[in-house]
Design an enzyme around this catalytic site. Structure first.
Site, PDB file in Angstrom:
ATOM      1  N   THR A  35      -6.278   5.696   1.521  1.00 17.36           N
ATOM      2  CA  THR A  35      -5.134   5.379   0.549  1.00 17.36           C
ATOM      3  C   THR A  35      -5.055   6.850  -0.211  1.00 17.36           C
ATOM      4  O   THR A  35      -6.001   7.269  -0.422  1.00 17.36           O
ATOM      5  CB  THR A  35      -4.936   4.257  -0.134  1.00 17.36           C
ATOM      6  OG1 THR A  35      -4.740   2.980   0.608  1.00 17.36           O
ATOM      7  CG2 THR A  35      -4.097   4.455  -1.151  1.00 17.36           C
TER       8      THR A  35
ATOM      9  N   ARG B 295       1.932  -8.437   5.161  1.00 15.21           N
ATOM     10  CA  ARG B 295       1.135  -8.249   4.164  1.00 15.21           C
ATOM     11  C   ARG B 295       1.536  -6.980   3.286  1.00 15.21           C
ATOM     12  O   ARG B 295       1.531  -6.016   3.968  1.00 15.21           O
ATOM     13  CB  ARG B 295      -0.335  -8.380   4.492  1.00 15.21           C
ATOM     14  CG  ARG B 295      -1.300  -8.196   3.295  1.00 15.21           C
ATOM     15  CD  ARG B 295      -1.784  -6.739   3.106  1.00 15.21           C
ATOM     16  NE  ARG B 295      -2.779  -6.716   2.345  1.00 15.21           N
ATOM     17  CZ  ARG B 295      -3.361  -5.463   1.780  1.00 15.21           C
ATOM     18  NH1 ARG B 295      -2.863  -4.557   2.134  1.00 15.21           N
ATOM     19  NH2 ARG B 295      -4.356  -5.273   0.888  1.00 15.21           N
TER      20      ARG B 295
ATOM     21  N   GLY C 257      -0.044  -4.777   0.003  1.00 14.37           N
ATOM     22  CA  GLY C 257      -1.103  -4.563  -0.989  1.00 14.37           C
ATOM     23  C   GLY C 257      -0.827  -4.425  -2.195  1.00 14.37           C
ATOM     24  O   GLY C 257       0.280  -4.486  -2.759  1.00 14.37           O
TER      25      GLY C 257
ATOM     26  N   THR D 189      -6.941   2.537  -5.648  1.00  9.69           N
ATOM     27  CA  THR D 189      -7.239   2.248  -4.016  1.00  9.69           C
ATOM     28  C   THR D 189      -8.479   1.300  -3.924  1.00  9.69           C
ATOM     29  O   THR D 189      -9.531   1.295  -4.809  1.00  9.69           O
ATOM     30  CB  THR D 189      -7.696   3.741  -3.549  1.00  9.69           C
ATOM     31  OG1 THR D 189      -7.874   3.485  -2.147  1.00  9.69           O
ATOM     32  CG2 THR D 189      -8.990   4.603  -4.015  1.00  9.69           C
ATOM     33  N   GLY D 190      -8.420   0.461  -2.860  1.00  7.60           N
ATOM     34  CA  GLY D 190      -9.270  -0.287  -2.511  1.00  7.60           C
ATOM     35  C   GLY D 190      -8.841  -1.774  -2.167  1.00  7.60           C
ATOM     36  O   GLY D 190      -7.930  -1.596  -1.349  1.00  7.60           O
TER      37      GLY D 190
HETATM   38  N1  ASP Z   1      -5.032  -0.674  -1.784  1.00  5.79           N
HETATM   39  C1  ASP Z   1      -4.783  -0.571  -0.320  1.00  5.79           C
HETATM   40  C2  ASP Z   1      -4.049  -1.925   0.046  1.00  5.79           C
HETATM   41  O1  ASP Z   1      -4.865  -2.838  -0.205  1.00  5.79           O
HETATM   42  C3  ASP Z   1      -5.831  -0.121   0.663  1.00  5.79           C
HETATM   43  C4  ASP Z   1      -6.483   1.270   0.155  1.00  5.79           C
HETATM   44  O2  ASP Z   1      -6.328   1.383  -0.840  1.00  5.79           O
HETATM   45  O3  ASP Z   1      -7.382   1.442   0.918  1.00  5.79           O
HETATM   46  O4  ASP Z   1      -3.311  -1.878   0.928  1.00  5.79           O
END
Ligand code: ASP
Length: 335
Positions: free
Chosen positions: A201, A229, A231, A252-253
């Protein structure tokens, strides 16, 4: 999991300052502009990175950081600076946003993005878009040129067409690496969180020379996601938040946990209501994510204009300020 704090050196220099908002004060040496960027967080081990791959990521982060910093140096707005950074990273297949977005279970791409202007706390977000080349550009149009904050799916695409944004076939976002990740996930019956290239991300936060803050985030989400889905990235208060004089945050995560903790808004609230430093607020909030079983990272510009990071493992990241900070990093132990 250990939370890794990555404090800007200037935070220490500010520690003896008298209190302004949130116990942090601006000093004569406080930055007049500041920028932090990320290209996703996760377990990023040196052993898994070739020298070429490491260099390619650093070069991409450097180019994006320089593009955003140039806007701020020239007196441009924080909103323009973060849009420049994110739109650029969306075009880079190394990152999970725009071109190079991860695949859904059905082998397509669904993109999420959001942006917030700390001056007015105007915000724009889009979720599950499939044919808009630059989701961050669309989120910005939602913020500036529409009556709503958040648009999803078909309606968001219609809005994009009406505004004349560039549309592309969904296959335009394809890359062999992300397809391989989906195939591995299916073959090995892994969940999205077990696929090691799940993250990527992109996001940016900035303070401009006019004192205005902004934050933005763009993503393809998580490999193998199903059932439309969505996020945290397009959720204002979870993946993105900005409020002048307080903070600008992009996360991010593992999105499910970031939504449940309300990460971006919580960090800002801890700063404005508890008087915590940006670093402490980021560390504490991320620790809460980790306690619940999640992982990831955040970039924050705080009330003093300092740019800080917090992460559970590694994070592709960079920061630059008018006070001379200028660096990119990847691994959790890099200082
Ligand atoms: N936070 C993002 C999500 O859950 C994914 C990511 O940051 O890698 O869609």
């Amino acid at each position: 999991m250990k939370i890794i704090a990555w404090t800007a050196p200037l935070v220490a220099a500010l520690a003896s300052s008298t209190a302004a908002v949130a116990g942090e004060a601006k000093t004569a040496s406080a930055p007049t502009w500041s920028l932090a960027i990320h290209g996703g967080a996760g377990v990023i081990e040196r052993a898994d990175m070739s020298a070429e791959k490491d260099a390619a990521y650093r070069a991409a982060l450097r180019a994006a950081l320089d593009a955003g910093a140039a806007v701020l140096k020239a007196g441009g707005s924080s909103t323009d600076a973060i849009t420049a950074v994110i739109a650029r990273l969306e075009e880079d297949p190394k990152f999970n946003a725009g071109k190079g977005a991860v695949y859904t279970w059905d082998g397509t791409h669904e993109l999420d993005a959001s942006i917030m202007d700390g001056r007015t706390r105007a915000a724009g977000a889009v979720a599950g878009v499939t044919t808009v080349r630059s989701p961050i550009t669309l989120a910005r149009r939602v913020m500036e040129d529409g009556p709503h904050v958040m648009l999803a799916g078909k309606g968001a695409e219609e809005f994009a067409k009406e505004k004349g944004l560039e549309m592309v076939p969904n296959s335009w976002f394809d890359t062999p690496e992300r397809l391989e990740a989906l195939e591995r996930l299916k073959a090995e019956k892994l969940s999205a969180i077990d696929v090691d290239i799940k993250y990527g991300t992109v996001g940016a936060v900035a303070l401009d020379t006019h004192g205005n803050m902004a934050a933005g985030t763009s993503t393809g989400g998580m490999t193998g996601k199903r059932w439309n889905r969505i996020g945290d990235a397009p959720v204002i208060g979870a993946g993105t938040y900005a409020e002048n004089g307080v903070c600008a945050v992009s996360a991010t995560g593992w999105g499910e946990f970031f939504i449940r903790v309300g990460v971006a808004r919580t960090i800002c609230a801890r700063i404005s209501m508890k008087g915590e430093t940006a670093q402490a607020a980021a560390d504490e909030t991320l620790a809460d994510v980790v306690r619940l079983g999640g992982d990831g990272g955040v970039i924050v510009v705080g009330p003093t204009g300092d740019a800080v990071f917090a992460m559970s493992d590694g994070m592709y990241r960079g920061r630059a300020t008018s006070a001379g900070v200028n660096e990119v990093a990847i691994y959790g132990d890099e200082r």
